[in-house]
Design a protein around this motif. Structure first.
Motif, PDB file in Angstrom:
ATOM      1  N   GLN A 121       0.903  -1.211  -0.103  1.00  0.00           N
ATOM      2  CA  GLN A 121      -0.111  -0.006  -0.062  1.00  0.00           C
ATOM      3  C   GLN A 121       0.913   1.282  -0.024  1.00  0.00           C
ATOM      4  OE1 GLN A 121      -2.500  -0.761   3.540  1.00  0.00           O
ATOM      5  NE2 GLN A 121      -3.908  -2.008   2.125  1.00  0.00           N
ATOM      6  N   ALA A 122       2.106   1.210   0.700  1.00  0.00           N
ATOM      7  CA  ALA A 122       2.690   2.398   0.955  1.00  0.00           C
ATOM      8  C   ALA A 122       3.569   2.535  -0.559  1.00  0.00           C
ATOM      9  CB  ALA A 122       3.833   2.247   1.857  1.00  0.00           C
ATOM     10  N   SER A 123       3.752   1.493  -1.167  1.00  0.00           N
ATOM     11  CA  SER A 123       4.315   1.736  -2.573  1.00  0.00           C
ATOM     12  C   SER A 123       3.278   2.085  -3.533  1.00  0.00           C
ATOM     13  CB  SER A 123       4.976   0.123  -2.957  1.00  0.00           C
ATOM     14  OG  SER A 123       4.979   0.257  -4.424  1.00  0.00           O
ATOM     15  N   ASN A 124       2.100   1.579  -3.468  1.00  0.00           N
ATOM     16  CA  ASN A 124       1.222   2.115  -4.394  1.00  0.00           C
ATOM     17  C   ASN A 124       0.952   3.665  -3.945  1.00  0.00           C
ATOM     18  OD1 ASN A 124       0.538  -0.130  -5.327  1.00  0.00           O
ATOM     19  ND2 ASN A 124      -1.351  -0.774  -4.050  1.00  0.00           N
ATOM     20  N   LEU A 125       0.897   4.118  -2.843  1.00  0.00           N
ATOM     21  CA  LEU A 125       0.713   5.576  -2.498  1.00  0.00           C
ATOM     22  C   LEU A 125       2.025   6.571  -2.978  1.00  0.00           C
ATOM     23  CD1 LEU A 125      -0.450   5.978   1.126  1.00  0.00           C
ATOM     24  CD2 LEU A 125      -1.600   6.724  -0.749  1.00  0.00           C
ATOM     25  N   ASN A 126       2.990   5.768  -2.945  1.00  0.00           N
ATOM     26  CA  ASN A 126       4.146   6.454  -3.613  1.00  0.00           C
ATOM     27  C   ASN A 126       4.074   6.638  -5.099  1.00  0.00           C
ATOM     28  OD1 ASN A 126       5.750   7.075  -1.448  1.00  0.00           O
ATOM     29  ND2 ASN A 126       7.005   5.330  -1.441  1.00  0.00           N
ATOM     30  N   ASP A 127       3.581   5.641  -5.777  1.00  0.00           N
ATOM     31  CA  ASP A 127       3.329   5.760  -7.262  1.00  0.00           C
ATOM     32  C   ASP A 127       2.233   6.702  -7.596  1.00  0.00           C
ATOM     33  OD1 ASP A 127       4.918   3.749  -7.487  1.00  0.00           O
ATOM     34  OD2 ASP A 127       3.679   2.197  -8.029  1.00  0.00           O
ATOM     35  N   LEU A 128       1.251   6.921  -6.639  1.00  0.00           N
ATOM     36  CA  LEU A 128       0.100   7.806  -6.900  1.00  0.00           C
ATOM     37  C   LEU A 128       0.824   9.154  -6.691  1.00  0.00           C
ATOM     38  CD1 LEU A 128      -2.665   8.320  -6.835  1.00  0.00           C
ATOM     39  CD2 LEU A 128      -3.134   8.235  -4.400  1.00  0.00           C
ATOM     40  N   ARG A 129       1.445   9.278  -5.837  1.00  0.00           N
ATOM     41  CA  ARG A 129       2.052  10.867  -5.589  1.00  0.00           C
ATOM     42  C   ARG A 129       2.842  11.072  -6.994  1.00  0.00           C
ATOM     43  NH1 ARG A 129       3.260   9.293   0.089  1.00  0.00           N
ATOM     44  NH2 ARG A 129       1.567  10.313   1.116  1.00  0.00           N
ATOM     45  N   GLY A 130       3.870  10.231  -7.310  1.00  0.00           N
ATOM     46  CA  GLY A 130       4.567  10.404  -8.506  1.00  0.00           C
ATOM     47  C   GLY A 130       3.605  10.858  -9.659  1.00  0.00           C
ATOM     48  N   GLU A 131       2.593  10.094  -9.996  1.00  0.00           N
ATOM     49  CA  GLU A 131       1.551  10.230 -11.151  1.00  0.00           C
ATOM     50  C   GLU A 131       1.099  11.754 -10.749  1.00  0.00           C
ATOM     51  OE1 GLU A 131      -0.834   7.052 -11.559  1.00  0.00           O
ATOM     52  OE2 GLU A 131       0.637   5.507 -11.779  1.00  0.00           O
ATOM     53  N   LEU A 132       0.816  11.904  -9.563  1.00  0.00           N
ATOM     54  CA  LEU A 132       0.173  13.246  -9.528  1.00  0.00           C
ATOM     55  C   LEU A 132       0.916  14.348  -9.543  1.00  0.00           C
ATOM     56  CD1 LEU A 132      -2.028  12.843  -6.240  1.00  0.00           C
ATOM     57  CD2 LEU A 132      -2.925  13.690  -8.326  1.00  0.00           C
ATOM     58  N   HIS A 133       2.226  14.232  -9.176  1.00  0.00           N
ATOM     59  CA  HIS A 133       3.238  15.346  -9.498  1.00  0.00           C
ATOM     60  C   HIS A 133       3.349  15.530 -11.041  1.00  0.00           C
ATOM     61  CE1 HIS A 133       7.444  16.771  -9.731  1.00  0.00           C
ATOM     62  NE2 HIS A 133       7.150  17.244  -8.483  1.00  0.00           N
ATOM     63  N   GLN A 134       3.615  14.386 -11.787  1.00  0.00           N
ATOM     64  CA  GLN A 134       3.662  14.527 -13.001  1.00  0.00           C
ATOM     65  C   GLN A 134       2.375  15.259 -13.575  1.00  0.00           C
ATOM     66  OE1 GLN A 134       4.064  10.566 -14.585  1.00  0.00           O
ATOM     67  NE2 GLN A 134       6.270  11.080 -15.848  1.00  0.00           N
ATOM     68  N   MET A 135       1.155  14.882 -13.492  1.00  0.00           N
ATOM     69  CA  MET A 135       0.033  15.291 -14.083  1.00  0.00           C
ATOM     70  C   MET A 135       0.051  16.984 -13.548  1.00  0.00           C
ATOM     71  SD  MET A 135      -3.719  13.927 -12.984  1.00  0.00           S
ATOM     72  CE  MET A 135      -5.129  14.713 -13.278  1.00  0.00           C
ATOM     73  N   ARG A 136       0.564  17.195 -12.520  1.00  0.00           N
ATOM     74  CA  ARG A 136       0.345  18.643 -11.948  1.00  0.00           C
ATOM     75  C   ARG A 136       1.237  19.491 -12.790  1.00  0.00           C
ATOM     76  NH1 ARG A 136       1.082  18.826  -6.398  1.00  0.00           N
ATOM     77  NH2 ARG A 136      -1.178  17.976  -6.086  1.00  0.00           N
ATOM     78  N   GLU A 137       2.387  18.776 -13.098  1.00  0.00           N
ATOM     79  CA  GLU A 137       3.460  19.519 -13.961  1.00  0.00           C
ATOM     80  C   GLU A 137       2.965  19.769 -15.284  1.00  0.00           C
ATOM     81  OE1 GLU A 137       8.021  18.714 -12.322  1.00  0.00           O
ATOM     82  OE2 GLU A 137       7.420  17.916 -14.157  1.00  0.00           O
ATOM     83  N   MET A 138       2.161  18.610 -15.800  1.00  0.00           N
ATOM     84  CA  MET A 138       1.751  18.960 -17.239  1.00  0.00           C
ATOM     85  C   MET A 138       0.574  19.789 -17.486  1.00  0.00           C
ATOM     86  SD  MET A 138       1.657  14.835 -18.400  1.00  0.00           S
ATOM     87  CE  MET A 138       0.043  15.144 -19.536  1.00  0.00           C
ATOM     88  N   LEU A 139      -0.214  19.913 -16.297  1.00  0.00           N
ATOM     89  CA  LEU A 139      -1.265  20.856 -16.311  1.00  0.00           C
ATOM     90  C   LEU A 139      -0.720  22.233 -16.257  1.00  0.00           C
ATOM     91  CD1 LEU A 139      -3.970  19.288 -13.867  1.00  0.00           C
ATOM     92  CD2 LEU A 139      -4.221  20.044 -16.200  1.00  0.00           C
ATOM     93  N   THR A 140       0.276  22.341 -15.375  1.00  0.00           N
ATOM     94  CA  THR A 140       0.871  23.697 -15.120  1.00  0.00           C
ATOM     95  C   THR A 140       1.376  24.338 -16.532  1.00  0.00           C
ATOM     96  OG1 THR A 140       1.284  23.307 -12.903  1.00  0.00           O
ATOM     97  CG2 THR A 140       2.641  25.026 -14.019  1.00  0.00           C
ATOM     98  N   LEU A 141       2.232  23.511 -17.255  1.00  0.00           N
ATOM     99  CA  LEU A 141       2.728  23.561 -18.558  1.00  0.00           C
ATOM    100  C   LEU A 141       1.483  23.897 -19.477  1.00  0.00           C
ATOM    101  CD1 LEU A 141       5.360  21.051 -18.474  1.00  0.00           C
ATOM    102  CD2 LEU A 141       5.998  23.385 -18.638  1.00  0.00           C
ATOM    103  N   SER A 142       0.605  23.217 -19.555  1.00  0.00           N
ATOM    104  CA  SER A 142      -0.538  23.352 -20.464  1.00  0.00           C
ATOM    105  C   SER A 142      -1.284  24.825 -20.098  1.00  0.00           C
ATOM    106  CB  SER A 142      -1.556  22.241 -20.357  1.00  0.00           C
ATOM    107  OG  SER A 142      -2.692  22.734 -20.906  1.00  0.00           O
ATOM    108  N   LEU A 143      -1.378  25.022 -18.974  1.00  0.00           N
ATOM    109  CA  LEU A 143      -1.909  26.395 -18.583  1.00  0.00           C
ATOM    110  C   LEU A 143      -1.167  27.769 -19.096  1.00  0.00           C
ATOM    111  CD1 LEU A 143      -3.584  25.643 -14.780  1.00  0.00           C
ATOM    112  CD2 LEU A 143      -4.752  26.419 -16.921  1.00  0.00           C
TER     113      LEU A 143
END
Lengths: 263, 322
Positions: free
Chosen positions: A120-142
């Motif tokens: 579960q901890a590993s899943n949460l880390n993966d989730l955080r990594g994905e969110l981080h990437q997603m937020r970067e992409m959104l910021t660049l897009s905006l």
């Protein structure tokens, strides 16, 4: 304790998750899930008002024309005829396989609680990594949007990204130098402050000082140079202070900047 | 299917000048053209960019954009031609406005660099705007809902009773904005270099504020919760270790005989203020870190998106709406 997945939390955010009250209780009790949910909500808030571009009715045809030549030729498989004759036998075999899997599952040793937590901890880390990437992409897009308010949103959203990559810093520098709106450029100077230790940011801000013609941006950049003790800005400050075409207040500020940096 | 329209209209006529003639033909000074959006079911965007003259945008109940150009006949106000031009009549030029509509974005521009004219627009209430002028005396926007971006160099900007989100800058003029309703979670920015910034927001607005004037005052009737400047991460200033203390201030001079005790108290307070200031200018990594940012940071109604209000020569007024 069973944690909720990213998909379930996204559904919860949009009010579409089943057993909403149980998720709510869980979020109050579970700090990791609450943190993950806050991240998701913050990221989804960034896309809240983005308009979905409309597709032309010829979009499907155009897309097909674009990709059809890259697709490999499709041969008819040799077992097509076989499939027709032995369809019932294959269905029976599949049913047997399913039953065998079910029985094997009953006797398979279950993982311990410790390994479940680690998973579960590993899943949460993966989730955080994905969110981080997603937020970067959104910021660049905006930051690429036509609307100045959206670009401002992208710039201010960049401050919420922990340890952003070079792409974000590069986009902020590009916006500082080329954005058509003064206010967006001003916001960029603030956003770049936390990267002032980086060489590319030092070079970029000095270049922006030499190229900008907006007095408010020029003064904000001079203050930034002094605050970050950027002695490499000396030439740019000197040129500004001696340029008769530059606003008088800006020239005065440049002289003051040189004094502050003791150059 | 989305319809794409393309309309180009040259607004303006060539006419003779002369005071008597112009007065008689005053109605013909105004040129008017109506341009539809290609998809009126969704909010369109209007871009206006002129070098000379003001811009006025008002909300209408219609679905089209009505562009009215008041050709400013610069020759109206001039004396009769003299010198080489003596005895000749002066011809004035039309505004030369071009109106283009494509994909719901209407672009109105003028190529003329002199002899400015005002542009007036009536647009659907829900329209996004991007307006800019260099030498117009004013940009006025009334009762529009949408994303509003306005830039002026030598004129003031007035947004009255608007909704949505605004990004506004005037170099040499005042910025006065009254927002009736805000788009949630959108940052806004109102700046000027040589003018006041006067912004009225709905009473219940939630926002993080950054306000700064270099030569003026910041005035508000909002209950602003003042905050420290947002911290930057370690990458911003790689300060290593604890900053060495600032050198001590010189001792206070001895009081002359018969001096007022209050004077000494005042000196002590001044000394404390100076010490605090020096503490603020902390030393890090062998050099002085100077806190130049004199901005006021604060929140209203618990905080929200970031709003920046900034001017160099002027006051900042942040008011509660009614």
């Amino acid at each position: 304790m069973t944690h909720y997945t990213e998909d379930e939390l996204i559904l919860y955010h949009y009010g579409e998750a089943p057993r909403r009250d149980r998720i709510e209780e869980h979020l109050q009790a579970c700090a990791p899930c609450a943190t993950a949910y806050r991240d998701i909500a913050r990221t989804l808030a960034l896309v809240g008002d983005l308009e979905v571009p409309e597709r032309d009715e010829r979009y499907g045809l155009e897309m097909w024309q674009r990709i059809r030549h890259d697709l490999p030729p499709q041969d008819v498989p040799w077992f097509t005829g076989l499939m027709a004759w032995h369809r019932f036998a294959l269905a029976g075999a599949a049913a047997m396989l399913l039953l065998a899997s079910f029985v094997a599952g009953l006797y398979w040793p279950r993982p311990g609680a410790a390994s479940q937590d680690a998973q579960q901890a590993s899943n949460l880390n993966d989730l955080r990594g994905e969110l981080h990437q997603m937020r970067e992409m959104l910021t660049l897009s905006l930051m690429q949007q036509q609307s100045a308010t959206e670009r401002l949103r992208g710039v201010s959203g960049s401050a919420q990204i922990d340890q952003p990559g070079n792409q974000i810093v590069g986009a902020l520098l590009d916006t500082l130098m080329h954005d058509s709106n003064v206010n967006v450029r001003l916001a960029c100077i603030d956003a770049l402050r936390r990267f002032s230790g980086q060489d590319q940011v030092r070079r970029g801000t000095i270049q922006a000082l030499g190229e900008s013609s907006f007095p408010l941006v020029q003064i904000a950049l001079i203050d930034y140079m002094v605050e970050t003790k950027d002695k490499g800005a000396a030439d740019a400050l000197r040129r500004l202070s001696e340029d008769s075409m530059v606003n008088e207040a800006v020239r005065g500020r440049a002289v003051w900047g040189l004094q502050q940096l003791q150059l | 299917m989305k319809r794409t329209g393309f309309v180009t209209a040259s607004v303006g006529v060539l006419f003779l000048t002369g005071v008597a003639f112009v007065q008689a033909q005053s109605d013909s000074n105004t040129n008017r053209v109506t341009v539809p959006f290609s998809d009126p079911s969704r909010p369109g965007t209007v871009n206006v960019s002129v070098f000379q003259g003001g811009i006025t945008v008002r909300a209408s109940t219609g679905r089209d954009v009505i562009v009215t150009s008041n050709d400013a006949r610069v020759s109206n106000t001039r004396d009769q031609p003299a010198g080489k031009g003596a005895g000749l009549r002066r011809l004035s030029q039309p505004a030369g406005l071009a109106v283009t509509e494509e994909n719901n974005v209407m672009t109105i521009s003028s190529g003329r660099l002199s002899g400015g004219s005002g542009v007036e627009l009536q647009v659907p209430a829900r329209t996004n705007l991007k307006l800019s002028t260099v030498n117009g005396d004013q940009i006025l926007v009334e009762r529009i809902e949408g994303d509003i971006e306005v830039t002026a160099v030598n004129g003031s900007i007035m947004l009255t009773d608007v909704s949505g989100a605004a990004v506004v800058h005037s170099t040499n003029g005042e910025v006065k904005v009254t927002l009736r309703q805000l788009t949630p979670q959108k940052p806004m920015s109102f700046t000027s270099f040589n003018g006041d910034v006067d912004v009225t927001l709905p009473t219940n607005t939630k926002a993080n504020l950054k306000m700064r004037t270099d030569h003026g005052e910041v005035l508000t009737d909002f209950d602003v919760q003042i905050q420290q400047r947002p911290a930057t991460t370690a990458t911003a200033f790689p300060i290593v270790g604890v900053a060495p203390p600032a050198p001590p201030l010189p001792p206070l001079p001895a009081l002359p005989p018969g001096a007022d005790a209050n004077e000494r108290q005042r000196q002590v307070e001044e000394r404390q203020r100076q010490a605090a200031e020096r503490q603020r200018q902390r030393v890090g990594r062998g050099g002085t870190r100077i806190e130049l940012d004199s901005s006021i940071y604060g929140t209203i109604n618990g905080g929200g998106p970031e709003f920046e209000l900034r001017t160099f020569n002027g006051n900042i007024y942040l008011r509660k709406g009614k």
